[in-house]
Design a protein around this motif. Structure first.
Motif, PDB file in Angstrom:
ATOM      1  N   SER A   1       0.820  -1.213   0.000  1.00 43.17           N
ATOM      2  CA  SER A   1       0.000   0.000   0.000  1.00 43.17           C
ATOM      3  C   SER A   1       0.852   1.261   0.000  1.00 43.17           C
ATOM      4  O   SER A   1       0.334   2.368  -0.095  1.00 43.17           O
TER       5      SER A   1
ATOM      6  N   LEU B   1     -13.354  -6.633  -2.849  1.00 43.70           N
ATOM      7  CA  LEU B   1     -12.810  -5.382  -2.343  1.00 43.70           C
ATOM      8  C   LEU B   1     -13.680  -4.213  -2.785  1.00 43.70           C
ATOM      9  O   LEU B   1     -14.229  -4.217  -3.891  1.00 43.70           O
TER      10      LEU B   1
ATOM     11  N   GLU C   1     -10.921   0.491  -1.646  1.00 46.56           N
ATOM     12  CA  GLU C   1      -9.814  -0.413  -1.329  1.00 46.56           C
ATOM     13  C   GLU C   1      -8.990  -0.723  -2.578  1.00 46.56           C
ATOM     14  O   GLU C   1      -7.757  -0.780  -2.531  1.00 46.56           O
TER      15      GLU C   1
END
Length: 298
Positions: free
Chosen positions: A207, A261, A265
């Motif tokens: 991320s 998701l 996300e």
């Protein structure tokens, strides 16, 4: 940082007499002697330079990397680009030409706006144009015409010289496109490296990676951004940014159709700080919102 502000100042550094024209000059390297000066350790200039090197040796530093001169190559630099020249490696028998023209010479002419479209002024030194004998002779003929015209300074001089400079740049565009096509082995390896980098980047679920940029991938491949984009455009029909977007949308479709998701996300995993930016790009490329695309599979 040293600044070479005028064509005249550059002539002095090469032990040459005053230029025939104050804003443009064609320099024969075989007639030049580079003076020992701290200027060469790091300098910027106020002029454009097109360098045709023949049987030249020596090293020039562009950014943080050193590159060897090669024979029969054409390279380009724009004003305010930082350069370093290693005089200790210069060969006294080197030959070739430098076309230098001050940025002020372009004022009030269409080329002032158009010159930024010639991406090779932002290529790195190791991305120089390798010329055939015919191509080299063609460009030398143009340089000779410019040099001759510098002797006649009147109301027609600027237009005539700039038309020749534009012709030289257009030929250089053509020759670069030829080089992108003919250097198949080298370019094939670059394309493989590019595709591998894209896949590795988008398969990395970290991320922290953020959005992939053109500069980021060009730096990883040791290429200038403009050179990479031009190479991809000639070889594939798409520039670097278009390839990044294509891969990003492909990955987004995969996540939308095979995972649960949320859109936010998915946007975050793909490197977007704001999900709205992702949704806007996705709709622009697919004509559907991410949710509409997901619903089409249900």
């Amino acid at each position: 940082m040293n600044t070479i502000k005028s064509i005249s100042a550059f002539h002095k550094l090469l032990s040459l007499p005053e230029p025939k024209h104050p804003l443009v000059s064609v320099i024969n390297l075989s007639e030049s002697i580079f003076l020992e000066s701290d200027v060469w350790k790091g300098f910027v200039s106020r002029y454009y330079c097109v360098a045709l090197k023949r049987n030249a040796t020596g090293k020039i530093r562009y950014g943080q990397q050193h590159y060897d001169y090669d024979k029969g190559v054409l390279s380009f630099t724009a004003p305010n680009q930082v350069q370093h020249l290693d005089l200790a490696t210069m060969d006294c028998d080197s030959s070739g030409y430098l076309l230098i023209f001050h940025e002020d010479f372009l004022l009030k002419h269409a080329l002032a706006n158009e010159i930024s479209s010639f991406g090779f002024f932002s290529y790195a030194v190791n991305e120089a144009l390798h010329l055939s004998e015919d191509e080299e002779n063609n460009l030398i003929e143009i340089l000779n015409k410019i040099d001759k015209e510098c002797q006649h300074i009147d109301k027609h001089t600027q237009e005539i010289i700039l038309s020749q400079i534009e012709l030289l740049l257009q030929y250089s565009n053509r020759f670069y496109e030829r080089q992108f096509i003919t250097r198949k082995n080298n370019n094939h390896q670059l394309l493989i490296k590019f595709e591998t980098y894209l896949n590795d980047y988008f398969n990395n679920e970290s991320s922290e990676k953020g959005l992939l940029t053109v500069h980021q991938i060009a730096e990883a491949m040791n290429l200038s951004p403009n050179y990479l984009s031009d190479l991809l455009r000639i070889q594939t029909g798409q520039n670097t940014q278009q390839h990044i977007h294509e891969k990003l949308i492909s990955k987004a479709k995969e996540k939308l159709s095979t995972t649960e998701l949320s859109v936010s996300e998915i946007a975050y995993e793909l490197g977007f700080e704001h999900s709205q930016s992702f949704s806007t790009l996705f709709k622009k490329k697919t004509k559907m919102s991410p949710l509409e695309f997901r619903q089409s599979f249900n």
